[in-house]
Enzyme design. Structure first.
Site, PDB file in Angstrom:
ATOM      1  CB  VAL A  17      -0.948   0.023   1.217  1.00 32.29           C
ATOM      2  CG1 VAL A  17      -1.841   1.234   1.158  1.00 32.29           C
ATOM      3  CG2 VAL A  17      -1.773  -1.229   1.253  1.00 32.29           C
ATOM      4  CG  MET A  18       3.012   2.656   3.535  1.00 30.94           C
ATOM      5  SD  MET A  18       2.262   4.272   3.833  1.00 30.94           S
ATOM      6  CE  MET A  18       3.700   5.308   4.105  1.00 30.94           C
ATOM      7  CB  VAL A  79      10.585  -3.764   0.808  1.00 32.57           C
ATOM      8  CG1 VAL A  79      10.487  -3.657  -0.704  1.00 32.57           C
ATOM      9  CG2 VAL A  79      12.043  -3.622   1.250  1.00 32.57           C
ATOM     10  CE  LYS A 187       7.492   7.988  10.064  1.00 30.28           C
ATOM     11  NZ  LYS A 187       7.145   6.703  10.508  1.00 30.28           N
ATOM     12  CG  HIS A 190       6.845  11.248  13.467  1.00 32.53           C
ATOM     13  ND1 HIS A 190       6.120  10.085  13.287  1.00 32.53           N
ATOM     14  CD2 HIS A 190       6.040  12.248  13.042  1.00 32.53           C
ATOM     15  CE1 HIS A 190       4.941  10.367  12.776  1.00 32.53           C
ATOM     16  NE2 HIS A 190       4.865  11.682  12.609  1.00 32.53           N
ATOM     17  CD  GLU A 194       2.433   7.170  14.907  1.00 30.62           C
ATOM     18  OE1 GLU A 194       2.976   7.807  13.987  1.00 30.62           O
ATOM     19  OE2 GLU A 194       2.224   5.943  14.828  1.00 30.62           O
TER      20      GLU A 194
HETATM   21  C1  6PG Z   1       3.510   7.144  10.187  1.00 29.43           C
HETATM   22  C2  6PG Z   1       3.258   6.019  11.128  1.00 29.43           C
HETATM   23  C3  6PG Z   1       3.612   4.718  10.488  1.00 29.43           C
HETATM   24  C4  6PG Z   1       3.091   3.517  11.260  1.00 29.43           C
HETATM   25  C5  6PG Z   1       4.071   3.124  12.349  1.00 29.43           C
HETATM   26  C6  6PG Z   1       3.510   2.845  13.679  1.00 29.43           C
HETATM   27  O1  6PG Z   1       4.249   8.028  10.609  1.00 29.43           O
HETATM   28  O2  6PG Z   1       2.968   7.140   9.093  1.00 29.43           O
HETATM   29  O3  6PG Z   1       4.026   6.167  12.286  1.00 29.43           O
HETATM   30  O4  6PG Z   1       4.985   4.712  10.265  1.00 29.43           O
HETATM   31  O5  6PG Z   1       1.821   3.701  11.661  1.00 29.43           O
HETATM   32  O6  6PG Z   1       4.690   1.984  11.827  1.00 29.43           O
HETATM   33  O7  6PG Z   1       3.083   1.561  13.758  1.00 29.43           O
HETATM   34  P1  6PG Z   1       2.895   0.725  15.078  1.00 29.43           P
HETATM   35  O8  6PG Z   1       1.873   1.420  15.900  1.00 29.43           O
HETATM   36  O9  6PG Z   1       2.400  -0.579  14.539  1.00 29.43           O
HETATM   37  O10 6PG Z   1       4.214   0.565  15.748  1.00 29.43           O
END
Ligand code: 6PG
Length: 483
Positions: A17-18, A79, A187, A190, A194
């Site tokens: 998808v990405m 990947v 990242k 980040h 998150e």
């Molecule tokens: C983003 C997200 C993305 C993904 C992470 C977190 O910045 O687009 O952070 O990279 O959602 O992999 O995933 P997990 O919650 O499964 O660790």
């Protein structure tokens, strides 16, 4: 439209998808994109479903893929992080020439990126570890992009990446972060932020639900309202959507039929591991990672739920002055969130110093305003904070955030007390408040810890009133000697 005969500006390897969304995003912006996937079916599906959206050059083999790129060749790998990424890098490197550029757009561990960059440089290739945030939707319509690697290679990939990134106030959410692993490190942090952000939102929801007895619909409305103020952010916005969603099969709120065990792929954990090595207390992020781990250990929870004494609990939900409680929770959420960002920025600063990356915190606050998962309006304030004092000892000291804390801290304390009295878990709210009080404290119990260390291990201590290191002869006459 598939075009043959002309070379591609860039290629994308890995069309899950990405990868396919990034390839489409590139095509939408007028770039001719070579696409390759190990199993050709995904390539065919992309061309069948979206080939009309731009110029794609589908390749059946990696040789064909590399041959279809203009020079210097630019190949973006999308990947899975780890062994799959290493395998693709090797395949590309074997077929590329001096000056060609490999970009890794996955969530790779920054130490892997440092290793790969070194290995590719030795082979005359440029390697760019680029953090890409924004999920599926961001990949398609504009993510935040955090490219590391040599400044020289940014000249060749920067404009291209900037052209597909989200844009806020005319500024693309993409900039060169620093050498080798800087982009993936940033990242990673980040993602750590998150995790903390999602957990504090979860704690706020949990309190409104179980301390104030509100239903998901009503809580959705609260989040929707919060999203119009200081808390305006993507995560708060989607929280309102998730809470308002009904399960089609049962008619119940969807959130009630989802198993309460959170998954994780590793970036939060890496953030904490790296912080431990750097000696940076990222307590909010750490508690968020552990909260997911606790939730996910269903076997342990089956054994413990209902079997651990709770002590005396109030027995009923908050009924009087519910509005004040909701506002207190909003403030506790905001304060804990600020702590998570402050800690994340501390970690980035420490990582940057450790590896000599020279990361500018203002760049991050700027590019995280759009596209990425933690995008939030208050990031503008973070940019301003570092603009006026690039050497800020903590984000929380910036006059604006300091003023906010003055407004928030009483509510924050009340929420932690209420949750604790009611036996509701709030690991990030509580630990962030303790961290905050730790930063404020004139004296910490570390003096006693130093005394203990000196007692059992002659580790010595420093004195408040003179220079030098000292040791007390604990097992002798307890005289103090200079060490
Ligand atoms: C983003 C997200 C993305 C993904 C992470 C977190 O910045 O687009 O952070 O990279 O959602 O992999 O995933 P997990 O919650 O499964 O660790």
């Amino acid at each position: 439209m598939s075009t043959h005969g002309s070379l591609a500006h860039i290629g994308v390897v890995g069309l899950a998808v990405m990868g396919s969304n990034i390839a489409r995003n590139l095509a939408h912006h007028g770039h001719r994109v070579a696409v390759f996937n190990r199993s050709h079916g995904k390539t065919e599906a992309l061309i069948a479903d979206h080939g009309h959206e731009g110029e794609f050059l589908p390749a059946q083999t990696i040789d064909e893929f590399v041959a279809s790129l203009e020079r210097p060749r630019r190949a973006l790998i999308m990947v899975q992080a780890g062994a799959a990424t290493d395998a693709v890098i090797e395949q590309l490197a074997d077929r590329m020439d001096d000056g060609d550029i490999i970009i890794d757009g996955g969530n790779s561990l920054y130490t892997d990126t440092i290793r790969r960059e070194k290995a590719m440089a030795a082979r005359g290739l440029h390697f760019v570890g680029a953090g890409i945030s924004g999920g599926e939707e961001g990949a398609l319509n504009g993510p935040a992009i955090m490219p590391g690697g040599p400044a020289e290679s940014y000249k060749h990939v920067g404009p291209l990446l900037e052209s597909i990134a989200a844009v806020v106030d005319g500024t693309p959410c993409c900039t060169h972060i620093g050498p080798d692993g800087a982009g993936h490190f940033v990242k990673m942090v980040h993602n750590g932020i998150e995790y903390a952000d999602m957990q504090v939102i979860g704690e706020a929801y949990h309190l409104l639900r179980y301390a104030a007895g509100m239903e998901p619909d009503a809580i959705a409305r609260v989040f929707k309202k919060w999203n119009t103020g200081d808390l305006n952010s993507y995560l708060v916005e989607i929280t309102a959507e998730v809470l308002a969603q009904k399960d089609a099969a049962t008619g119940k709120p969807l959130v009630d039929v989802i198993v309460d065990a959170a998954g994780q792929k590793g970036t939060g954990r890496w953030t904490v591991k790296a912080a431990l090595d750097l000696g940076i207390p990222v307590t909010g992020i750490g508690e968020a990672v552990f909260a997911r781990a606790l939730s996910g250990d269903l076997a342990q929870r089956r054994a413990t739920v209902g079997n651990l004494p709770a002590g005396t609990l109030p027995g009923e939900v908050i009924n009087s002055d519910k509005d004040r409680f909701i506002e207190d929770v909003r403030r506790a959420l905001y304060a804990s969130k600020l702590v998570a960002y402050a800690q994340g920025f501390d970690e980035i600063k420490a990582g940057s110093e450790e590896y000599g990356w020279n990361v500018d915190p203002r760049d991050l606050a700027t590019i995280w305003r759009g596209g990425c998962i933690i995008r939030a309006t208050f990031l503008n304030r973070i940019t301003e904070a570092y603009d006026s004092d690039p050497g800020l000892a903590s984000l929380l000291l910036d006059p604006y955030f300091n003023g906010e804390m003055t407004e928030l801290v009483d509510s924050w304390r009340r929420v932690v007390v209420t949750a604790t009295r009611m036996g509701l878990p709030i690991p990030v709210f509580a630990s962030s408040l303790s961290y905050y009080d730790g930063l404020r404290a004139e004296r910490l119990p570390a003096c006693l810890i130093q005394g203990q260390r000196d007692y059992f291990g002659a580790h010595t201590y420093r004195r408040t009133d003179k220079d030098g290191s000292f040791h007390t002869l604990w097992n002798d006459d307890r005289r103090e000697v200079e060490a």
